[in-house]
Write an enzyme that holds these catalytic residues in place. Structure first.
Site, PDB file in Angstrom:
ATOM      1  N   ASN A  27      -0.853   1.927   4.632  1.00  0.00           N
ATOM      2  CA  ASN A  27      -0.149   2.596   4.046  1.00  0.00           C
ATOM      3  C   ASN A  27      -0.371   2.680   2.323  1.00  0.00           C
ATOM      4  O   ASN A  27      -0.407   1.717   1.822  1.00  0.00           O
ATOM      5  CB  ASN A  27       1.559   2.152   4.081  1.00  0.00           C
ATOM      6  CG  ASN A  27       2.135   3.540   3.039  1.00  0.00           C
ATOM      7  OD1 ASN A  27       1.987   3.634   2.139  1.00  0.00           O
ATOM      8  ND2 ASN A  27       3.435   4.137   4.386  1.00  0.00           N
TER       9      ASN A  27
ATOM     10  N   HIS B 131       2.153   3.290  -2.341  1.00  0.00           N
ATOM     11  CA  HIS B 131       2.087   2.725  -3.815  1.00  0.00           C
ATOM     12  C   HIS B 131       0.827   2.193  -4.649  1.00  0.00           C
ATOM     13  O   HIS B 131       0.257   2.228  -5.576  1.00  0.00           O
ATOM     14  CB  HIS B 131       2.513   0.844  -3.712  1.00  0.00           C
ATOM     15  CG  HIS B 131       4.340   1.608  -2.872  1.00  0.00           C
ATOM     16  ND1 HIS B 131       4.412   2.002  -3.471  1.00  0.00           N
ATOM     17  CD2 HIS B 131       4.466   0.324  -1.746  1.00  0.00           C
ATOM     18  CE1 HIS B 131       5.737   1.361  -2.609  1.00  0.00           C
ATOM     19  NE2 HIS B 131       5.478   1.552  -1.045  1.00  0.00           N
TER      20      HIS B 131
ATOM     21  N   HIS C  35       3.582   8.127   2.984  1.00  0.00           N
ATOM     22  CA  HIS C  35       5.055   8.556   3.523  1.00  0.00           C
ATOM     23  C   HIS C  35       4.880  10.149   3.003  1.00  0.00           C
ATOM     24  O   HIS C  35       5.590   9.458   0.933  1.00  0.00           O
ATOM     25  CB  HIS C  35       6.045   7.804   3.183  1.00  0.00           C
ATOM     26  CG  HIS C  35       7.797   8.005   3.792  1.00  0.00           C
ATOM     27  ND1 HIS C  35       8.627   7.225   3.424  1.00  0.00           N
ATOM     28  CD2 HIS C  35       7.928   8.982   3.439  1.00  0.00           C
ATOM     29  CE1 HIS C  35      10.071   7.362   3.644  1.00  0.00           C
ATOM     30  NE2 HIS C  35       9.693   8.739   3.726  1.00  0.00           N
TER      31      HIS C  35
ATOM     32  N   ARG D  61       7.483  12.074   1.054  1.00  0.00           N
ATOM     33  CA  ARG D  61       9.357  11.956   0.047  1.00  0.00           C
ATOM     34  C   ARG D  61       9.812  13.257   0.033  1.00  0.00           C
ATOM     35  O   ARG D  61       9.116  13.597  -0.929  1.00  0.00           O
ATOM     36  CB  ARG D  61       9.457  10.506  -0.138  1.00  0.00           C
ATOM     37  CG  ARG D  61       9.595   9.428   0.545  1.00  0.00           C
ATOM     38  CD  ARG D  61       9.368   7.814  -0.916  1.00  0.00           C
ATOM     39  NE  ARG D  61      11.329   7.813  -0.494  1.00  0.00           N
ATOM     40  CZ  ARG D  61      11.833   6.965   0.050  1.00  0.00           C
ATOM     41  NH1 ARG D  61      11.101   6.216   0.264  1.00  0.00           N
ATOM     42  NH2 ARG D  61      13.228   6.487   0.269  1.00  0.00           N
TER      43      ARG D  61
ATOM     44  N   ARG E  67       7.872  10.522  -4.707  1.00  0.00           N
ATOM     45  CA  ARG E  67       8.131   9.765  -6.290  1.00  0.00           C
ATOM     46  C   ARG E  67       6.240   9.285  -6.234  1.00  0.00           C
ATOM     47  O   ARG E  67       6.198   8.331  -6.853  1.00  0.00           O
ATOM     48  CB  ARG E  67       9.132   9.206  -5.253  1.00  0.00           C
ATOM     49  CG  ARG E  67       8.595   7.911  -4.448  1.00  0.00           C
ATOM     50  CD  ARG E  67       9.840   6.873  -4.170  1.00  0.00           C
ATOM     51  NE  ARG E  67      11.425   6.800  -4.055  1.00  0.00           N
ATOM     52  CZ  ARG E  67      12.643   6.820  -3.578  1.00  0.00           C
ATOM     53  NH1 ARG E  67      12.237   5.361  -3.492  1.00  0.00           N
ATOM     54  NH2 ARG E  67      13.052   6.919  -3.269  1.00  0.00           N
TER      55      ARG E  67
ATOM     56  N   GLU F 281       4.385   9.368   8.069  1.00  0.00           N
ATOM     57  CA  GLU F 281       5.841   9.127   7.709  1.00  0.00           C
ATOM     58  C   GLU F 281       6.770  10.069   7.386  1.00  0.00           C
ATOM     59  O   GLU F 281       6.261  10.444   6.349  1.00  0.00           O
ATOM     60  CB  GLU F 281       5.798   8.073   6.973  1.00  0.00           C
ATOM     61  CG  GLU F 281       6.041   6.955   7.504  1.00  0.00           C
ATOM     62  CD  GLU F 281       5.798   5.323   6.519  1.00  0.00           C
ATOM     63  OE1 GLU F 281       7.059   5.842   5.452  1.00  0.00           O
ATOM     64  OE2 GLU F 281       5.250   4.332   6.919  1.00  0.00           O
TER      65      GLU F 281
ATOM     66  N   THR G 135      12.494   2.305   2.421  1.00  0.00           N
ATOM     67  CA  THR G 135      13.134   2.856   3.361  1.00  0.00           C
ATOM     68  C   THR G 135      14.120   1.674   4.199  1.00  0.00           C
ATOM     69  O   THR G 135      13.785   0.120   4.109  1.00  0.00           O
ATOM     70  CB  THR G 135      12.229   3.026   5.154  1.00  0.00           C
ATOM     71  OG1 THR G 135      11.355   3.756   4.412  1.00  0.00           O
ATOM     72  CG2 THR G 135      13.109   3.738   5.651  1.00  0.00           C
TER      73      THR G 135
ATOM     74  N   GLU H 204       8.391   2.653  16.631  1.00  0.00           N
ATOM     75  CA  GLU H 204       7.865   1.535  15.335  1.00  0.00           C
ATOM     76  C   GLU H 204       9.011   0.145  15.207  1.00  0.00           C
ATOM     77  O   GLU H 204      10.075   0.961  14.138  1.00  0.00           O
ATOM     78  CB  GLU H 204       7.825   2.432  14.047  1.00  0.00           C
ATOM     79  CG  GLU H 204       6.782   1.453  12.643  1.00  0.00           C
ATOM     80  CD  GLU H 204       6.642   1.062  11.446  1.00  0.00           C
ATOM     81  OE1 GLU H 204       6.392   2.772  11.730  1.00  0.00           O
ATOM     82  OE2 GLU H 204       6.600   0.920  10.765  1.00  0.00           O
TER      83      GLU H 204
ATOM     84  N   HIS I  34       6.978  -3.102   7.889  1.00  0.00           N
ATOM     85  CA  HIS I  34       7.650  -2.988   6.845  1.00  0.00           C
ATOM     86  C   HIS I  34       8.081  -4.290   6.531  1.00  0.00           C
ATOM     87  O   HIS I  34       8.640  -5.474   7.349  1.00  0.00           O
ATOM     88  CB  HIS I  34       8.807  -2.365   7.114  1.00  0.00           C
ATOM     89  CG  HIS I  34       9.685  -1.809   6.259  1.00  0.00           C
ATOM     90  ND1 HIS I  34      10.077  -2.340   5.359  1.00  0.00           N
ATOM     91  CD2 HIS I  34       9.700  -0.876   4.911  1.00  0.00           C
ATOM     92  CE1 HIS I  34      11.143  -2.154   3.848  1.00  0.00           C
ATOM     93  NE2 HIS I  34      10.106  -0.510   4.380  1.00  0.00           N
TER      94      HIS I  34
HETATM   95  N1  PXP Z   1       6.732   1.031   8.110  1.00  0.00           N
HETATM   96  C1  PXP Z   1       7.518   2.592   8.089  1.00  0.00           C
HETATM   97  C2  PXP Z   1       8.141   3.315   9.009  1.00  0.00           C
HETATM   98  C3  PXP Z   1       8.020   2.398   6.134  1.00  0.00           C
HETATM   99  O1  PXP Z   1       8.605   3.311   5.490  1.00  0.00           O
HETATM  100  C4  PXP Z   1       7.328   1.229   5.734  1.00  0.00           C
HETATM  101  C5  PXP Z   1       7.490   1.496   3.835  1.00  0.00           C
HETATM  102  O2  PXP Z   1       7.159   3.194   4.002  1.00  0.00           O
HETATM  103  C6  PXP Z   1       6.003   0.542   6.565  1.00  0.00           C
HETATM  104  C7  PXP Z   1       5.983   0.903   7.612  1.00  0.00           C
HETATM  105  C8  PXP Z   1       5.275  -0.885   4.521  1.00  0.00           C
HETATM  106  O3  PXP Z   1       6.408  -0.945   4.801  1.00  0.00           O
HETATM  107  P1  PXP Z   1       5.327  -1.911   3.324  1.00  0.00           P
HETATM  108  O4  PXP Z   1       5.026  -0.763   2.542  1.00  0.00           O
HETATM  109  O5  PXP Z   1       6.726  -2.986   3.437  1.00  0.00           O
HETATM  110  O6  PXP Z   1       4.623  -2.818   3.965  1.00  0.00           O
END
Ligand code: PXP
Length: 240
Positions: free
Chosen positions: A7, A10, A43, A45, A49, A70, A101, A151, A191
């Site tokens: 992901n 960030h 994601h 959003r 953001r 996402e 999330t 997931e 997550h």
């Molecule tokens: N899975 C989902 C559904 C999420 O919403 C997120 C955060 O965007 C992640 C995985 C990844 O989480 P992390 O950034 O904490 O690794």
């Protein structure tokens, strides 16, 4: 071997901190793929953001592995996703005020709405994963409403501190995974996962893919994306 979808939200968070055009999450996605990841997750959003519509459009063209979008199951996002056609979508709950999330989707509460949304994606041959807490009733309902995958939310697991709490949550995750496999669902997890805690979760062999973001981007700031991604692949393969 479990796969890793990184992901890159960030990377965009850093860019949006100055509303400029660097670092570019699209360039990051290319580097992540070159480092050996199996997919890219973003994601989009409602409040934009981090990831912007432009990022999604460009990533749809650039990503050569798999693009996982996402998204909240809102009218706006469904239209965007149907238009962009990611390789798969992951439906997540979304609140404007949250930092990230919080908790899984309550598929039982929103089952009729989610069923309609899933049908729309299936009409376009886009598989749908549902981000849920490790609860058997949520797993069963995910299957009933037509989900292709779940997931498992590892957010709570990642935050627990004591061995006994961690062992209890691990058991819940394991049971939820077993139930999902029996129902014929594909199983992913994510997550809050880190270089330190992922091996234990990866010991659950039926988990096919991990979605990991923050910990990889945080490490990439220190050592570079290539190394950060490779180290996470290694950590997953260490399967405690
Ligand atoms: N899975 C989902 C559904 C999420 O919403 C997120 C955060 O965007 C992640 C995985 C990844 O989480 P992390 O950034 O904490 O690794």
């Amino acid at each position: 071997m479990a796969e890793l979808s990184v992901n890159v939200d960030h990377v965009a968070t850093i860019r949006e901190a100055r509303k400029t055009n660097v670092p570019d999450p699209v360039a990051a996605a290319v580097l992540v793929e070159l480092a050996g990841a199996d997919g890219i997750t973003i994601h989009l959003r409602e409040d934009r953001r981090h990831i912007q519509d432009r990022d999604l459009k460009l990533m749809r063209q650039m990503v050569k592995t798999r693009l996982n979008l996402e998204m909240a199951a809102t009218k706006e996002m469904v239209l965007i996703a149907l238009d962009t056609k990611p390789d798969k979508v992951s439906l997540v709950p979304e609140k404007r005020e949250e930092i990230t999330t919080e908790g899984g989707l309550d598929v039982i509460k929103h089952k009729n709405q989610l069923k309609n949304v899933i049908r729309k994606f299936h009409d376009q041959k886009i598989p749908v994963s549902l981000f849920i807490d490790p609860e058997l009733a949520q797993v069963e309902c995910s299957k009933t409403i037509g989900g292709d995958a779940i997931e498992i939310n590892t957010g709570k697991y990642s935050e627990l501190k004591t061995d006994s709490e961690i062992a209890k949550e691990f058991k819940k995750i394991q049971d939820a995974v077993d139930a999902a496999v029996k129902l014929g669902l594909n199983v992913n997890a994510g997550h809050g996962l880190t270089y330190k805690n992922v091996a234990k979760i990866a010991s659950i062999q039926a988990i096919e893919e991990f979605n990991i973001g923050h910990n990889i981007v945080a490490r990439a700031v220190m050592v570079g994306l290539d190394k950060a991604v490779k180290e996470m692949i290694e950590a997953i393969n260490q399967r405690a």
